[in-house]
Design a protein around this motif. Structure first.
Motif, short mmCIF file in Angstrom:
data_model
loop_
_atom_site.label_atom_id
_atom_site.label_comp_id
_atom_site.label_asym_id
_atom_site.label_seq_id
_atom_site.Cartn_x
_atom_site.Cartn_y
_atom_site.Cartn_z
N ASN A 162 -23.04 -9.45 -6.69
CA ASN A 162 -21.90 -10.21 -7.29
C ASN A 162 -20.38 -9.60 -7.68
O ASN A 162 -19.70 -10.15 -8.44
N LYS A 163 -20.48 -8.44 -7.02
CA LYS A 163 -18.91 -7.99 -7.36
C LYS A 163 -18.50 -7.09 -6.16
O LYS A 163 -19.25 -6.99 -5.19
N TRP A 176 -20.03 -14.19 -12.71
CA TRP A 176 -21.22 -14.34 -13.20
C TRP A 176 -21.25 -15.99 -13.63
O TRP A 176 -20.41 -16.70 -13.78
N SER A 181 -16.23 -8.92 -10.87
CA SER A 181 -17.72 -9.61 -10.93
C SER A 181 -17.68 -10.76 -11.33
O SER A 181 -16.85 -11.03 -11.91
N GLU A 214 -26.40 -8.62 -18.09
CA GLU A 214 -27.96 -9.02 -17.63
C GLU A 214 -28.66 -9.15 -18.66
O GLU A 214 -29.54 -10.25 -18.62
N ARG A 241 -25.79 -13.86 -11.58
CA ARG A 241 -24.95 -13.20 -10.83
C ARG A 241 -24.75 -14.19 -9.61
O ARG A 241 -25.29 -14.64 -8.98
N GLU A 291 -22.07 -4.50 -18.04
CA GLU A 291 -22.78 -5.18 -17.03
C GLU A 291 -24.40 -5.37 -17.44
O GLU A 291 -24.78 -6.29 -17.40
#
Lengths: 361, 457
Positions: free
Chosen positions: B425-426, B442, B440, B390, B396, B386
């Motif tokens: 987002n998950k 993305w 999640s 990022e 997200r 994760e």
């Protein structure tokens, strides 16, 4: 307009013949006294739960302690807490809204004695409009949720069909190879006892298909139309496995899995105790019957055989797995787990001298 | 029923001498099941949790490891036939100690061997096996494999379709697999709505089960307009099984009336993914799908880079969260995770029985071994995925009401202990308080110039 919706936390629908006990609890005068969750009691409950850190952290025992209400048992709290927790699901907003709407109505009614007539009427109109708007919102949300439900059903069904087709193909290719493996062919699912007979070599793949079809035909008459309305996935088929009476199904003639109806009822907040128990029952037992005590694998076979008959996919076309027979398969396929079972020598007692057989009782 | 509740008020059940996590709430939920009937601690996830915080002092240690030591309070005979509770405690302590001996800078394999030997003694001494013991067996074997890394390529005697059957059973018994698939699929559906061509690049296609429901959804959602053309490219080392999967998917697509094509993108000799291997057609919506499992091959970071390089519209990732530091930390995390899975299975199904045994042996056991191995190697892909995303400026993408609702409804079909945790987002599927698996969504960072578009790993 509010008659069909009940406040979330009422645990029954009996006509309110209530007495107020010493502890301040309101009980009905039925032969089996039931607790009535009044607004005040519920508020205390909500406070207690909040104190304890939310419905997920709170337990009936701790809530009871915090609330300190005499006569309140764990049993009451348990069911109330469960509803409260469920109520925190998407349809929580719906329930809140309907509750708010009812609260407003109650307020409107209670204030009638104080206010003047015209003022009261105006207020009431406004409040009713507001409540109506909220009800519309509730219904919209509910409709969305039903959509989700419908789609989820179809998706699970599709996945199940696909899984079954690969299972079938795997067995067919086994049969086609005339496998030298002790398990033999697909037919062996039906009778573990004949496992050593190496049925695969005796039966050509076409014959296996025949067996497959025969079993289909056997099963289909038992499943009538209504089944398609229900959840036509592994779970349902498992519950209806023909060879074994399913202790968990058909308590009152209904399929064990009409969860769509029950969820609907949850949304509307009307919760017969019985119904709730059914839901509990089903939630715990949901894909259960494959693991009845001593149940043979054969029932699972019936399940997987039954499915092509049952399932009609969304286009209304029956899905037929294409029978590509005879595709030779390589060594046992383990698609996702790449690590070979290195532990198996230890469990099975092969190889390493220091280990012995570990057995599952 | 009330009597049973009363008993719970006043004390823990008599078979338990271990202070169990106070979260007894769930025991009260199951109608009609008397938890006290089951031997030993049922909620061993909570048990392990509380044991982890208990210090393993040296004295206990010696007692565990060498029954003949004079420090041992009980006679060796007594040691070998302990009550189930004592066994559970000992097993956890021993496993923890074993993991500890293999972590950090000073690894002491000899000590690990000794501990493993003691573990085996304890496990084999039992005539019956509880869930806890079976779990411990798998972890013991997994640790053993670590030490034995060179040897043991013996292929187990596995009935050919056994894995498939176990996989199918597992899907019915636990929502984990479906959860990941459905959540990812719904996110994909939403982001490619209205497109004429959809191209999915799949990291670990396995049996292709995920795509069956996506295909069905593509066909039915477009009500009226014809469904889009779906292309799936499987990223893998060359394997015939991948081709077979492709064939099956093609068959299924044909049966639901979805235009479909399948391709394979081979990874490099070192398992890395090269985006150049993907043929991207103008006007198609590109989706990268990454379902990570303990046994997944490495190279997921290169996969993510590739997604950024090609400007994927949406990247869906399903993974097991891991926050542990060091081998011991991650090992205990896996113990927690799998004990939660055990609990979850127990809650809905019989603890013994052939099907359960098969699922444990064929599906869960290898998975545990792979998880322990992954924890040991500290594979790059697993750590901080994760954070990497990022850092690489992936966006997200929030999950829709539909998606969350779908996940909740899915969980309703299974035991009540399953919870859902929502992130930006998950979604994380948990059993009670233990996180099992997370899904999640993305979006790839905006495409940069070619020189900058490759992530530095």
């Amino acid at each position: 307009m509010f008659s069909s919706k009940k406040p979330t936390m009422n645990s029954h629908e009996r006509p309110p013949m209530c007495v107020q006990g010493d502890s301040g609890l309101v009980l009905t005068t039925d032969p089996k006294p039931r607790l009535r969750w009044t607004v005040e009691l519920h508020d205390r409950f909500v406070d207690a739960v909040a104190q304890l850190g939310g419905p997920d952290k709170a337990t009936p025992k701790t809530i009871m302690r915090v609330m300190g209400v005499k006569g309140l048992t764990l049993y009451h709290l348990k069911s109330h807490l469960q509803k409260f927790r469920l109520g925190k699901q998407p349809h929580k907003e719906f329930n809140d809204h309907s509750k708010d709407a009812l609260d407003m109505q109650r307020n409107a009614a209670s204030s009638s004695g104080i206010m003047s007539r015209t003022a009261m009427n105006n207020d009431r109109n406004v409040q009713i409009t507001e409540a109506l708007r909220m009800q519309k919102e509730v219904q919209r949300r509910l409709h969305e949720q039903l959509e989700v439900q419908k789609h989820l059903q179809m998706r699970i069904e599709a996945q199940g069909k696909y899984m079954q087709s690969i299972l079938e193909k795997a067995y067919q290719s086994l049969a086609g190879e005339g496998a030298m493996i002790a398990t033999g062919s697909y037919k062996d699912l039906q009778n573990q006892a004949t496992m050593n007979q190496l049925g695969a070599m005796a039966f050509p793949s076409l014959q296996d298909l025949h067996l497959f079809n025969n079993d289909q035909l056997e099963i289909s008459p038992q499943l009538d139309r209504p089944l398609e309305d229900f959840f036509p996935s592994n779970e349902i088929a498992l519950c209806l496995g023909k060879k074994r009476p399913n202790p968990y199904s058909y308590s009152n003639g209904k399929s064990p899995l009409i969860w769509s109806d029950e969820l609907k009822l949850q949304e509307f907040g009307s919760h017969e105790e019985n119904l709730k128990n059914n839901i509990d029952h089903e939630h715990l037992q949901i894909a259960p019957s494959i693991i009845n005590g001593g149940m043979e694998m054969e029932s699972m076979a019936d399940v997987y055989e039954a499915k092509p008959v049952l399932s009609v996919d969304s286009n209304g076309e029956k899905y037929e797995g294409s029978s590509k027979v005879g595709r030779p398969s390589s060594a046992p396929r383990r698609a996702t787990v790449s690590t070979p079972e290195r532990m198996s020598p230890m469990i099975r007692g092969g190889g390493l001298g220091q280990t012995r057989n570990l057995s599952y009782a | 029923m009330n009597e049973m509740m009363e008993r719970d008020i006043f004390g823990f059940s008599s078979t338990n001498s271990i202070p169990i996590n106070a979260d007894l709430g769930w025991r009260d939920w199951s109608p009609g099941i008397n938890w006290d009937d089951f031997t030993g601690a049922d909620d061993f996830h909570g048990q392990i949790d509380s044991m982890m915080t208990a210090a393993v002092d040296l004295h206990d240690w010696y007692t565990c490891v060498s029954p003949t030591s004079t420090n041992c309070p009980g006679s060796p005979a007594e040691d070998l036939i302990p009550s189930s509770d004592d066994t559970a405690v000992r097993l956890v302590h021993l496993l923890k100690a074993a993991a500890e001996s293999l972590s950090g800078d000073l690894k002491t394999p000899a000590l690990t061997e000794a501990i493993l030997a003691r573990l085996r003694e304890l496990l084999l001494a039992r005539t019956t096996s509880t869930g806890m013991e079976r779990l411990a067996t798998h972890f013991t074997n997994a640790l053993h494999s670590l030490l034995d890394a060179a040897g043991d390529v013996e292929e187990p005697l596995q009935q050919p379709c056994e894995f498939l059957r176990a996989f199918l059973l597992m899907q019915d018994m636990s929502p984990c697999i479906k959860f990941g698939h459905f959540t990812a699929n719904q996110a994909i559906l939403e982001s490619v709505a209205g497109e004429r061509r959809v191209h999915i690049v799949d990291f670990d296609i396995a049996e292709g089960v995920q795509w069956a429901s996506l295909m069905q959804a593509l066909v039915s959602i477009n009500n009226g307009s014809p469904p889009p053309h779906l292309k799936i490219t499987a990223v893998a080392r060359y394997r015939r099984s991948v081709q077979e999967t492709g064939g099956r998917l093609a068959d299924f697509a044909a049966s639901v009336g979805l235009p479909f094509s399948f391709g394979q993108c081979r990874t490099d000799y070192d398992g890395q993914f090269r985006p150049a291997g993907i043929k991207v057609v103008r006007g198609e919506a590109l989706v990268f799908n990454c379902i990570l499992q303990p046994g997944s091959a490495g190279g997921s970071l290169s996969f993510i880079s590739g997604a950024a390089a090609l400007g994927a519209r949406v990247v869906t990732i399903v993974d097991e969260e891991s926050e542990g530091v060091g081998f011991e930390g991650r090992f205990m995390e896996e113990m927690m995770r799998y004990s939660a899975i055990w609990d979850a299975l127990d809650a809905g199904f019989e603890k013994q029985g052939r099907e359960r045994e098969m699922v444990e042996r064929v599906f869960l056991g290898p998975r545990i071994a792979a998880a322990v191995e992954r924890a040991y190697k500290g594979m790059e892909a697993w750590e901080n995925l994760e954070k990497r995303l990022e850092a690489a400026e992936f966006g997200r993408m929030g999950l829709s009401f539909f998606n969350i609702c779908q996940a909740r409804l899915l969980l309703c079909l299974f035991s009540e202990g399953y919870r859902l945790e929502e992130g930006t987002n998950k979604l994380v599927l948990c059993w009670k308080s233990c996180r099992l698996i997370s899904a999640s969504v993305w979006s790839a960072p905006p495409l940069l110039s070619p020189e900058e578009s490759y992530l530095s790993s």
